[in-house]
Every structure is written in structure tokens, then in C-alpha cells.
Design an enzyme around this catalytic site. Structure first.
Site, short mmCIF file in Angstrom:
data_model
loop_
_atom_site.label_atom_id
_atom_site.label_comp_id
_atom_site.label_asym_id
_atom_site.label_seq_id
_atom_site.Cartn_x
_atom_site.Cartn_y
_atom_site.Cartn_z
N LYS A 212 33.44 14.42 16.71
CA LYS A 212 32.33 15.30 16.26
C LYS A 212 31.11 14.47 15.87
O LYS A 212 30.00 14.76 16.31
CB LYS A 212 32.77 16.15 15.05
CG LYS A 212 33.93 17.09 15.33
CD LYS A 212 34.24 17.96 14.13
CE LYS A 212 34.75 17.18 12.93
NZ LYS A 212 36.07 16.53 13.12
N ARG B 49 35.29 25.37 8.29
CA ARG B 49 36.62 24.88 8.62
C ARG B 49 37.69 25.90 8.35
O ARG B 49 38.86 25.65 8.68
CB ARG B 49 36.92 23.65 7.79
CG ARG B 49 36.64 22.37 8.57
CD ARG B 49 36.77 21.30 7.61
NE ARG B 49 37.29 20.08 8.05
CZ ARG B 49 36.52 19.02 8.33
NH1 ARG B 49 35.23 19.12 8.35
NH2 ARG B 49 37.07 17.89 8.60
N ARG C 211 38.43 2.53 13.35
CA ARG C 211 37.12 3.01 12.87
C ARG C 211 36.70 2.32 11.57
O ARG C 211 37.46 2.25 10.63
CB ARG C 211 37.16 4.52 12.65
CG ARG C 211 35.88 5.05 12.07
CD ARG C 211 35.77 6.53 12.21
NE ARG C 211 36.69 7.25 11.34
CZ ARG C 211 36.71 8.56 11.23
NH1 ARG C 211 35.89 9.30 11.96
NH2 ARG C 211 37.57 9.15 10.43
N ARG D 15 37.62 4.14 6.01
CA ARG D 15 37.70 5.34 5.19
C ARG D 15 39.09 5.43 4.58
O ARG D 15 40.07 5.28 5.30
CB ARG D 15 37.42 6.58 6.05
CG ARG D 15 35.99 7.06 5.93
CD ARG D 15 35.66 8.11 6.94
NE ARG D 15 36.49 9.31 6.90
CZ ARG D 15 36.26 10.37 7.65
NH1 ARG D 15 35.23 10.39 8.47
NH2 ARG D 15 37.04 11.42 7.58
N ARG E 142 45.64 15.42 7.97
CA ARG E 142 44.37 16.04 8.39
C ARG E 142 44.55 16.80 9.70
O ARG E 142 43.97 17.86 9.90
CB ARG E 142 43.28 14.97 8.52
CG ARG E 142 42.80 14.48 7.16
CD ARG E 142 42.12 13.13 7.26
NE ARG E 142 40.95 13.13 8.10
CZ ARG E 142 40.42 12.02 8.61
NH1 ARG E 142 40.94 10.84 8.38
NH2 ARG E 142 39.35 12.10 9.37
P1 AP5 Z 1 34.22 10.39 15.16
O1 AP5 Z 1 33.01 10.71 15.95
O2 AP5 Z 1 34.06 9.63 13.89
O3 AP5 Z 1 35.13 11.70 14.95
P2 AP5 Z 1 34.96 12.89 13.96
O4 AP5 Z 1 35.45 14.10 14.70
O5 AP5 Z 1 33.58 12.93 13.36
O6 AP5 Z 1 36.06 12.46 12.88
P3 AP5 Z 1 36.08 12.66 11.35
O7 AP5 Z 1 37.20 11.79 10.84
O8 AP5 Z 1 34.73 12.47 10.76
O9 AP5 Z 1 36.51 14.17 11.27
P4 AP5 Z 1 37.12 14.92 10.05
O10 AP5 Z 1 36.93 16.31 10.49
O11 AP5 Z 1 38.49 14.55 9.67
O12 AP5 Z 1 36.27 14.36 8.84
P5 AP5 Z 1 35.05 14.93 8.02
O13 AP5 Z 1 34.21 13.79 7.61
O14 AP5 Z 1 34.41 16.08 8.69
O15 AP5 Z 1 35.16 9.59 16.15
C1 AP5 Z 1 36.34 9.00 15.70
C2 AP5 Z 1 36.43 7.57 16.15
O16 AP5 Z 1 36.52 7.52 17.54
C3 AP5 Z 1 35.23 6.70 15.78
O17 AP5 Z 1 35.69 5.46 15.40
C4 AP5 Z 1 34.45 6.61 17.06
O18 AP5 Z 1 33.62 5.48 17.13
C5 AP5 Z 1 35.58 6.59 18.05
N1 AP5 Z 1 35.25 7.06 19.39
C6 AP5 Z 1 34.52 8.14 19.70
N2 AP5 Z 1 34.44 8.25 21.04
C7 AP5 Z 1 35.18 7.20 21.56
C8 AP5 Z 1 35.51 6.76 22.87
N3 AP5 Z 1 35.03 7.37 23.95
N4 AP5 Z 1 36.30 5.69 23.01
C9 AP5 Z 1 36.76 5.03 21.92
N5 AP5 Z 1 36.47 5.38 20.64
C10 AP5 Z 1 35.69 6.44 20.49
O19 AP5 Z 1 35.82 15.48 6.72
C11 AP5 Z 1 36.51 14.60 5.85
C12 AP5 Z 1 37.20 15.39 4.75
O20 AP5 Z 1 36.21 16.11 3.97
C13 AP5 Z 1 38.16 16.50 5.23
O21 AP5 Z 1 39.45 15.99 5.49
C14 AP5 Z 1 38.12 17.45 4.02
O22 AP5 Z 1 38.92 16.96 2.98
C15 AP5 Z 1 36.67 17.40 3.58
N6 AP5 Z 1 35.81 18.42 4.23
C16 AP5 Z 1 34.77 18.22 5.08
N7 AP5 Z 1 34.22 19.38 5.48
C17 AP5 Z 1 34.94 20.36 4.86
C18 AP5 Z 1 34.89 21.79 4.89
N8 AP5 Z 1 33.99 22.44 5.64
N9 AP5 Z 1 35.78 22.49 4.12
C19 AP5 Z 1 36.69 21.84 3.35
N10 AP5 Z 1 36.80 20.49 3.31
C20 AP5 Z 1 35.94 19.76 4.05
MG MG Z 2 32.85 12.82 11.38
#
Ligand code: AP5
Ligand code: MG
Length: 208
Positions: A8, A82, A116, A149, A160
Site C-alpha cells: 500500500k 479497516r 523492510r 518496525r 496482522r
Molecule cells: P509496503 O509498501 O510497506 O506495504 P504496506 O501495505 O504499506 O505495509 P504496512 O506494513 O504499512 O501495512 P499495514 O497495513 O500492516 O500497516 P499500517 O502502517 O497501515 O511494502 C512492504 C515491503 O515490501 C516494503 O519493505 C517494500 O519496500 C517492499 N516491497 C514493495 N514492493 C516490492 C517489490 N516489488 N519487491 C520487493 N519488495 C517490495 O498499520 C500499522 C498498524 O496501525 C496496524 O496493524 C494497526 O494496529 C494500526 N492501524 C492503522 N490503521 C488503522 C485503522 N484504520 N484502524 C485500526 N488500526 C489501524
Molecule cells: Mg504502509
């Protein structure tokens, strides 16, 4: 929408370069609060650490505050809503035109998360095999140290993924039933391959 580590943030970063839009990542905002030890950060920390969702009321407040500073802009929401409850609330003050749904195999995700590294203060993300920093271990912009992280530990990633899968189906059903909203799914394991498809879809669907 997309599983944790599903790309994302990576796709959002590319979209920001190609379209006149602003992105809001609730995950990035929560991480800043946790680092700064704000009241929101203190409340959110244990949920994030365990791979659980932060209570809806907390994330909704964060989102509303962010949207207030971005009135009239086209917004890309990364990681929000979410839960169906968040989506229902969102309807009251924000109109969702399109949902970009990323489907990436879970085995690919588990592998990536171990690679990452992020700059905590800004949320900038690096992967040593995919988009490495210019200097190993340091942020390109500030030169500050990169960290892993805390919720990228293997067992938390598993939690997750379980949380995400439980909410995915009802959330997609909500958006498919929402008038004026288009849901488009992109499948694959490479953000570089998926991104041109997302870009073409958005260019053809919207005047951004
Ligand atoms: P990346 O782009 O970082 O993926 P992402 O989908 O953004 O992953 P996140 O870990 O940020 O998602 P998440 O939903 O768990 O976390 P969030 O911060 O939203 O890509 C991943 C990796 O792959 C990177 O290293 C990237 O470089 C690599 N990559 C990408 N493309 C590639 C390729 N082609 N080849 C190789 N590598 C590649 O949320 C965190 C926490 O916050 C949640 O668990 C929850 O506790 C809380 N939270 C956030 N939003 C809410 C909500 N709306 N409601 C309740 N709790 C919430
Ligand atoms: Mg993210």
C-alpha cells in the site's frame, strides 16, 4: 486496501509522483504519535505492537483531524478504513470514489517484512533487496538511522495478516454495495508490475 506488507505504502508513494493527490496513512500517523508519546500514541501502542487494530474511535479522530487540514484536495487513504464500522462512519463526512484492492500472496509478504527498514520520523520505507537506501542503514533525506518496525517481527506479522483477512471480506462487500464507488482488484507479487496497471486504471477512470 491490501494486506500488511502488500505494498500500500509503496504504491501510494508512486501515485503521489504521478497524480495531483495527497495521501493519508493512519499507520504512519499512529507511529508518529507512538514515537512522540502523545496520549493517542500511549493508547495505540499496545494494539499496534500486538498486530491488533486500534479502536475505531481513535483512528477516526486522527483521520478527521488530517482531513480538516486538506479540504478540497483529492485524498488517497492508505490503511483506512479497516473495519466496516470505520467505513460506515467515513460515509458521513467523506466520499469514496474508488477502492484499489491489492492482492499479494502471504508467503511473499512474510519474506518482505523481514527486509523492510524504515525512517521512523517520516515513515519512509526501504527494502534492502528492492529499494535500498543510498547508504546502508541510513535515511536518504536526513541521514538518520533506519530501524525495523516493532510490528514487523514474524509472529506479529502473522497476527496482522489474520486481522486483515477477518475484515477484508465484509469491507469489500461494503464498498461493492456503496453507490458511486468502484472497487478494482490488482493481483501479483511485484509492486513494479502492479503499479502500471493501477496507474492506467486511475488515469482512465478519473481526471486527477
Ligand atoms: P509496503 O509498501 O510497506 O506495504 P504496506 O501495505 O504499506 O505495509 P504496512 O506494513 O504499512 O501495512 P499495514 O497495513 O500492516 O500497516 P499500517 O502502517 O497501515 O511494502 C512492504 C515491503 O515490501 C516494503 O519493505 C517494500 O519496500 C517492499 N516491497 C514493495 N514492493 C516490492 C517489490 N516489488 N519487491 C520487493 N519488495 C517490495 O498499520 C500499522 C498498524 O496501525 C496496524 O496493524 C494497526 O494496529 C494500526 N492501524 C492503522 N490503521 C488503522 C485503522 N484504520 N484502524 C485500526 N488500526 C489501524
Ligand atoms: Mg504502509
Amino acid at each position: 486496501m491490501g494486506a500488511p506488507g502488500g505494498g500500500k505504502g509503496t504504491i501510494a508513494k508512486k501515485l503521489l509522483k504521478d497524480f495531483k493527490i495527497t495521501a493519508i496513512s493512519t499507520g504512519n500517523i499512529l507511529r508518529s504519535h507512538i514515537i512522540d508519546k502523545t496520549p493517542i500514541g500511549k493508547e495505540a501502542e499496545s494494539y499496534v505492537k500486538d498486530g491488533k487494530l486500534v479502536p475505531d474511535s481513535v483512528v477516526l479522530n486522527i483521520l478527521k483531524q488530517e482531513l480538516d487540514t486538506k479540504k478540497g484536495e483529492t485524498i488517497l487513504l492508505d490503511g483506512f478504513p479497516r473495519t466496516p464500522a470505520q467505513a460506515e462512519k467515513l460515509k458521513e463526512f467523506f466520499s469514496v470514489d474508488v477502492v484499489v484492492n491489492l492482492e499479494v500472496p502471504h508467503d511473499v509478504i512474510a519474506d518482505r517484512m523481514s527486509q523492510r527498514w524504515i525512517h521512523m520520523a517520516s515513515g519512509r520505507t526501504y527494502a534492502y533487496d528492492y529499494n535500498p537506501p543510498k547508504v546502508k542503514g541510513l535515511d536518504d533525506v536526513t541521514g538518520e538511522e533506519l530501524e525495523q518496525r516493532p510490528d514487523d517481527k514474524a509472529e506479529v506479522v502473522k497476527a496482522r495478516l489474520v486481522t486483515y483477512e477477518a475484515q477484508k471480506t465484509p469491507l469489500l462487500a461494503h464498498f461493492r454495495a456503496l453507490e458511486g464507488c468502484t472497487v478494482e482488484t490488482f493481483k501479483g507479487s511485484e509492486s513494479n508490475v502492479i503499479y502500471p496497471e493501477v496507474k492506467a486504471f486511475l488515469s482512465n477512470t478519473f481526471q486527477l
